[in-house]
Scaffold this motif. Structure first.
Motif, PDB file in Angstrom:
ATOM      1  N   ILE A 106       0.841  -1.202   0.000  1.00  0.00           N
ATOM      2  CA  ILE A 106       0.000   0.000   0.000  1.00  0.00           C
ATOM      3  C   ILE A 106       0.874   1.249   0.000  1.00  0.00           C
ATOM      4  O   ILE A 106       0.549   2.258  -0.651  1.00  0.00           O
ATOM      5  CB  ILE A 106      -0.964  -0.017   1.201  1.00  0.00           C
ATOM      6  N   ALA A 107       2.014   1.200   0.706  1.00  0.00           N
ATOM      7  CA  ALA A 107       2.951   2.326   0.695  1.00  0.00           C
ATOM      8  C   ALA A 107       3.508   2.549  -0.707  1.00  0.00           C
ATOM      9  O   ALA A 107       3.621   3.698  -1.172  1.00  0.00           O
ATOM     10  CB  ALA A 107       4.075   2.081   1.690  1.00  0.00           C
ATOM     11  N   GLU A 108       3.857   1.471  -1.389  1.00  0.00           N
ATOM     12  CA  GLU A 108       4.344   1.598  -2.766  1.00  0.00           C
ATOM     13  C   GLU A 108       3.271   2.196  -3.670  1.00  0.00           C
ATOM     14  O   GLU A 108       3.548   3.037  -4.533  1.00  0.00           O
ATOM     15  CB  GLU A 108       4.763   0.223  -3.286  1.00  0.00           C
ATOM     16  N   LEU A 109       2.031   1.771  -3.441  1.00  0.00           N
ATOM     17  CA  LEU A 109       0.923   2.301  -4.226  1.00  0.00           C
ATOM     18  C   LEU A 109       0.722   3.794  -3.947  1.00  0.00           C
ATOM     19  O   LEU A 109       0.419   4.575  -4.857  1.00  0.00           O
ATOM     20  CB  LEU A 109      -0.349   1.512  -3.891  1.00  0.00           C
ATOM     21  N   ALA A 110       0.917   4.197  -2.682  1.00  0.00           N
ATOM     22  CA  ALA A 110       0.785   5.618  -2.327  1.00  0.00           C
ATOM     23  C   ALA A 110       1.820   6.459  -3.056  1.00  0.00           C
ATOM     24  O   ALA A 110       1.513   7.548  -3.562  1.00  0.00           O
ATOM     25  CB  ALA A 110       0.928   5.790  -0.814  1.00  0.00           C
ATOM     26  N   ASP A 111       3.041   5.971  -3.120  1.00  0.00           N
ATOM     27  CA  ASP A 111       4.069   6.694  -3.864  1.00  0.00           C
ATOM     28  C   ASP A 111       3.749   6.737  -5.358  1.00  0.00           C
ATOM     29  O   ASP A 111       3.942   7.749  -6.029  1.00  0.00           O
ATOM     30  CB  ASP A 111       5.432   6.019  -3.648  1.00  0.00           C
ATOM     31  N   GLU A 112       3.248   5.632  -5.856  1.00  0.00           N
ATOM     32  CA  GLU A 112       2.945   5.527  -7.284  1.00  0.00           C
ATOM     33  C   GLU A 112       1.794   6.432  -7.696  1.00  0.00           C
ATOM     34  O   GLU A 112       1.850   7.092  -8.735  1.00  0.00           O
ATOM     35  CB  GLU A 112       2.615   4.067  -7.602  1.00  0.00           C
ATOM     36  N   ARG A 113       0.745   6.488  -6.844  1.00  0.00           N
ATOM     37  CA  ARG A 113      -0.468   7.215  -7.234  1.00  0.00           C
ATOM     38  C   ARG A 113      -0.622   8.551  -6.508  1.00  0.00           C
ATOM     39  O   ARG A 113      -1.562   9.291  -6.786  1.00  0.00           O
ATOM     40  CB  ARG A 113      -1.698   6.338  -6.964  1.00  0.00           C
ATOM     41  N   GLY A 114       0.260   8.858  -5.568  1.00  0.00           N
ATOM     42  CA  GLY A 114       0.286  10.189  -4.982  1.00  0.00           C
ATOM     43  C   GLY A 114      -0.724  10.460  -3.893  1.00  0.00           C
ATOM     44  O   GLY A 114      -1.022  11.633  -3.621  1.00  0.00           O
ATOM     45  N   PHE A 115      -1.250   9.445  -3.225  1.00  0.00           N
ATOM     46  CA  PHE A 115      -2.167   9.681  -2.110  1.00  0.00           C
ATOM     47  C   PHE A 115      -1.431   9.540  -0.772  1.00  0.00           C
ATOM     48  O   PHE A 115      -0.286   9.077  -0.715  1.00  0.00           O
ATOM     49  CB  PHE A 115      -3.385   8.747  -2.173  1.00  0.00           C
ATOM     50  N   THR A 116      -2.096   9.951   0.299  1.00  0.00           N
ATOM     51  CA  THR A 116      -1.544   9.885   1.647  1.00  0.00           C
ATOM     52  C   THR A 116      -2.198   8.738   2.410  1.00  0.00           C
ATOM     53  O   THR A 116      -3.403   8.509   2.274  1.00  0.00           O
ATOM     54  CB  THR A 116      -1.795  11.204   2.399  1.00  0.00           C
ATOM     55  N   ARG A 122       4.742   9.514   3.021  1.00  0.00           N
ATOM     56  CA  ARG A 122       3.360   9.841   2.648  1.00  0.00           C
ATOM     57  C   ARG A 122       2.390   9.242   3.668  1.00  0.00           C
ATOM     58  O   ARG A 122       1.462   8.520   3.313  1.00  0.00           O
ATOM     59  CB  ARG A 122       3.036   9.320   1.253  1.00  0.00           C
ATOM     60  N   PHE A 123       2.637   9.508   4.943  1.00  0.00           N
ATOM     61  CA  PHE A 123       1.778   8.949   5.979  1.00  0.00           C
ATOM     62  C   PHE A 123       1.516   9.977   7.069  1.00  0.00           C
ATOM     63  O   PHE A 123       2.303  10.908   7.281  1.00  0.00           O
ATOM     64  CB  PHE A 123       2.414   7.698   6.605  1.00  0.00           C
ATOM     65  N   LEU A 124       0.403   9.790   7.740  1.00  0.00           N
ATOM     66  CA  LEU A 124       0.094  10.471   8.997  1.00  0.00           C
ATOM     67  C   LEU A 124      -0.369   9.382   9.960  1.00  0.00           C
ATOM     68  O   LEU A 124      -1.365   8.699   9.707  1.00  0.00           O
ATOM     69  CB  LEU A 124      -0.994  11.524   8.797  1.00  0.00           C
ATOM     70  N   ALA A 125       0.388   9.171  11.020  1.00  0.00           N
ATOM     71  CA  ALA A 125       0.090   8.122  11.999  1.00  0.00           C
ATOM     72  C   ALA A 125      -0.599   8.749  13.201  1.00  0.00           C
ATOM     73  O   ALA A 125      -0.070   9.687  13.813  1.00  0.00           O
ATOM     74  CB  ALA A 125       1.367   7.405  12.423  1.00  0.00           C
ATOM     75  N   ILE A 126      -1.774   8.230  13.510  1.00  0.00           N
ATOM     76  CA  ILE A 126      -2.599   8.775  14.586  1.00  0.00           C
ATOM     77  C   ILE A 126      -2.473   7.898  15.826  1.00  0.00           C
ATOM     78  O   ILE A 126      -2.580   6.676  15.755  1.00  0.00           O
ATOM     79  CB  ILE A 126      -4.069   8.862  14.134  1.00  0.00           C
ATOM     80  N   GLY A 127      -2.225   8.543  16.963  1.00  0.00           N
ATOM     81  CA  GLY A 127      -2.111   7.828  18.232  1.00  0.00           C
ATOM     82  C   GLY A 127      -2.957   8.483  19.307  1.00  0.00           C
ATOM     83  O   GLY A 127      -3.530   9.562  19.116  1.00  0.00           O
ATOM     84  N   SER A 128      -3.016   7.834  20.458  1.00  0.00           N
ATOM     85  CA  SER A 128      -3.854   8.326  21.543  1.00  0.00           C
ATOM     86  C   SER A 128      -3.360   7.746  22.863  1.00  0.00           C
ATOM     87  O   SER A 128      -2.768   6.663  22.896  1.00  0.00           O
ATOM     88  CB  SER A 128      -5.313   7.921  21.307  1.00  0.00           C
ATOM     89  N   PHE A 129      -3.631   8.464  23.931  1.00  0.00           N
ATOM     90  CA  PHE A 129      -3.337   7.970  25.276  1.00  0.00           C
ATOM     91  C   PHE A 129      -4.547   7.242  25.868  1.00  0.00           C
ATOM     92  O   PHE A 129      -4.439   6.617  26.919  1.00  0.00           O
ATOM     93  CB  PHE A 129      -2.947   9.137  26.186  1.00  0.00           C
ATOM     94  N   SER A 130      -5.692   7.308  25.196  1.00  0.00           N
ATOM     95  CA  SER A 130      -6.951   6.845  25.771  1.00  0.00           C
ATOM     96  C   SER A 130      -6.945   5.371  26.125  1.00  0.00           C
ATOM     97  O   SER A 130      -7.289   4.982  27.252  1.00  0.00           O
ATOM     98  CB  SER A 130      -8.098   7.131  24.796  1.00  0.00           C
ATOM     99  N   LYS A 131      -6.582   4.515  25.178  1.00  0.00           N
ATOM    100  CA  LYS A 131      -6.681   3.078  25.389  1.00  0.00           C
ATOM    101  C   LYS A 131      -5.465   2.543  26.138  1.00  0.00           C
ATOM    102  O   LYS A 131      -5.593   1.777  27.094  1.00  0.00           O
ATOM    103  CB  LYS A 131      -6.832   2.346  24.053  1.00  0.00           C
ATOM    104  N   THR A 132      -4.277   2.959  25.690  1.00  0.00           N
ATOM    105  CA  THR A 132      -3.049   2.426  26.276  1.00  0.00           C
ATOM    106  C   THR A 132      -2.950   2.724  27.762  1.00  0.00           C
ATOM    107  O   THR A 132      -2.566   1.852  28.556  1.00  0.00           O
ATOM    108  CB  THR A 132      -1.824   3.009  25.554  1.00  0.00           C
ATOM    109  N   TYR A 133      -3.291   3.948  28.149  1.00  0.00           N
ATOM    110  CA  TYR A 133      -3.093   4.376  29.528  1.00  0.00           C
ATOM    111  C   TYR A 133      -4.403   4.575  30.288  1.00  0.00           C
ATOM    112  O   TYR A 133      -4.401   5.178  31.364  1.00  0.00           O
ATOM    113  CB  TYR A 133      -2.287   5.679  29.554  1.00  0.00           C
ATOM    114  N   ALA A 134      -5.518   4.052  29.751  1.00  0.00           N
ATOM    115  CA  ALA A 134      -6.827   4.216  30.403  1.00  0.00           C
ATOM    116  C   ALA A 134      -7.101   5.697  30.687  1.00  0.00           C
ATOM    117  O   ALA A 134      -7.469   6.078  31.799  1.00  0.00           O
ATOM    118  CB  ALA A 134      -6.896   3.389  31.686  1.00  0.00           C
TER     119      ALA A 134
END
Length: 389
Positions: free
Chosen positions: A189-199, A228-240
């Protein structure tokens, strides 16, 4: 000519309502119901995290802070994920947000224009659909199938990509499916993102809630030069810390920099005392995290054994999260009809699989972030329903 004046905007009027919240609200009329609905840790926030937040309030950290987050928290997040991903992450690559939902909002805001397409898995967290709708984008669903162990496949994403595709949302570990994507699929999917220009917008809020020999790979790990990525994280689940509303997004600086401007126009900043508590969560002892994950793994065993012993039910073993996506097709009811029947006749609240998209029809999502006693009582009621059919 008489002009018609509209009171409500089309975006608000047509916003797709969450069936998760709909079922949650229905269950309020059944105060004694056993609830396997909302995905929230049943643990309290660890003491050292609470103490840090209280100390910050006592030290009067109750004023406006930087839009993108306090430097201490952005740096702490950068250090943690630099180590985990083995790639250079600096504070300039981190934006602190009001939970993962605001992080998703920002991610879409900086990558998608009205009318452009966003590919989302089906089934998936229903707020993906809502956020794409709010932005004026077009959601394109890609089915995630049980025969593939509920793992998104790169070939299915490729088939859905068009010249209008601006972003692909992936969610691993997955809510509601409990699956973890294979690294080879992520690489493709990362290769496809580079190929087609999406994030690629990667929802990774359950990244530390992985069981047994399952291996979680972040989209940030697939290749050192892939950005070409945005990684979303949170403290909600990991740390209650669900009520603290502290999330973040990590990505290339040209993605992250505009987000502070968006934050200024939306909520200004997450409270400083919440962010100080988040620093303590990252930099303090991780024994509470290990204890919680170990407990979820034990509860998973109880639920899986009980479900697979009930006539007509089956479930793919969750590799991660605290959800099981239970196949109920043999019972012959729609997932919504079944959820209502269980609530009204057996005082058991569940989430219909159709709440997560059309491909979720024929399933129920059950959370095992509840006590073993609650799990066993819920399964007793499922058995009672099966016996009375």
């Amino acid at each position: 000519m008489t002009r018609t004046y509209r009171r409500i905007s089309p975006v608000a009027e047509n916003y797709p309502a969450s069936s998760i919240r709909k079922m949650f609200n229905l269950a309020l009329d059944f105060p004694d119901a056993v609830k396997l609905t909302v995905g929230e840790p049943d643990f309290n926030t660890p003491e050292h995290i609470k103490a840090a937040g209280i100390r910050a309030i006592e030290n009067d950290n109750t004023r406006y802070v930087a839009n993108a987050g306090i430097p201490e928290l952005r740096s702490a997040i950068a250090r943690k994920y630099s180590r985990r991903w083995d790639r250079g992450i600096g504070p300039e690559n981190v934006m602190v947000s009001f939970g993962a939902m605001e992080a998703l909002t920002f991610a879409l805001d900086v990558t998608v224009s009205p009318g452009e397409e966003v590919i989302i898995p089906d089934p998936s967290f229903p707020n993906y659909m809502g956020q794409v709708h709010r932005l004026g984008g077009v959601a394109v669903s890609v089915p995630v199938r049980e025969e593939n162990d509920f793992k998104l496949r790169a070939e299915d994403v490729r088939d859905a990509v068009t010249d209008r595709t601006a972003a692909v949302i992936i969610n691993s570990p997955s809510n509601p499916l409990g699956s973890v994507m294979d690294r080879t699929e992520l690489e493709q999917i990362a290769e496809l993102a580079d190929e087609r220009g999406f994030t690629i917008i990667s929802d990774e809020v359950y990244d530390q809630m992985v069981f047994d020999d399952a291996v979680f790979t972040s989209i940030a790990e697939v290749r050192p030069d892939f950005d070409r990525f945005l990684a979303i994280g949170s403290f909600s689940k990991t740390y209650a810390m669900t009520g603290w509303r502290c999330g973040f997004v990590i990505g290339a600086e040209d993605f992250i920099a505009p987000m502070s401007l968006l934050q200024e126009g939306l909520t200004s900043s997450l409270p400083g005392f919440v962010q100080e508590a988040a620093v303590a969560a990252i930099e303090g002892p991780q024994t509470d995290v290990d204890r919680m994950v170990s407990s979820y793994a034990e509860r998973r065993e109880i639920l899986i054994d009980r479900i697979n012993a009930i006539d007509g039910l089956s479930v793919v073993r969750p590799e991660a999260t605290f959800y099981a996506f239970v196949n109920v097709k043999k019972w012959g009811l729609s997932s919504w009809e079944l959820a209502i029947a269980l609530l009204e006749n057996h005082n058991l609240a569940t989430i219909p699989g159709s709440a997560f998209g059309p491909a979720g029809e024929g399933y129920l999502r059950l959370t095992f972030a509840v006590s073993p006693e609650t799990i066993n009582t819920a399964c007793d009621r499922l058995e009672a329903f099966a016996a009375g059919r």
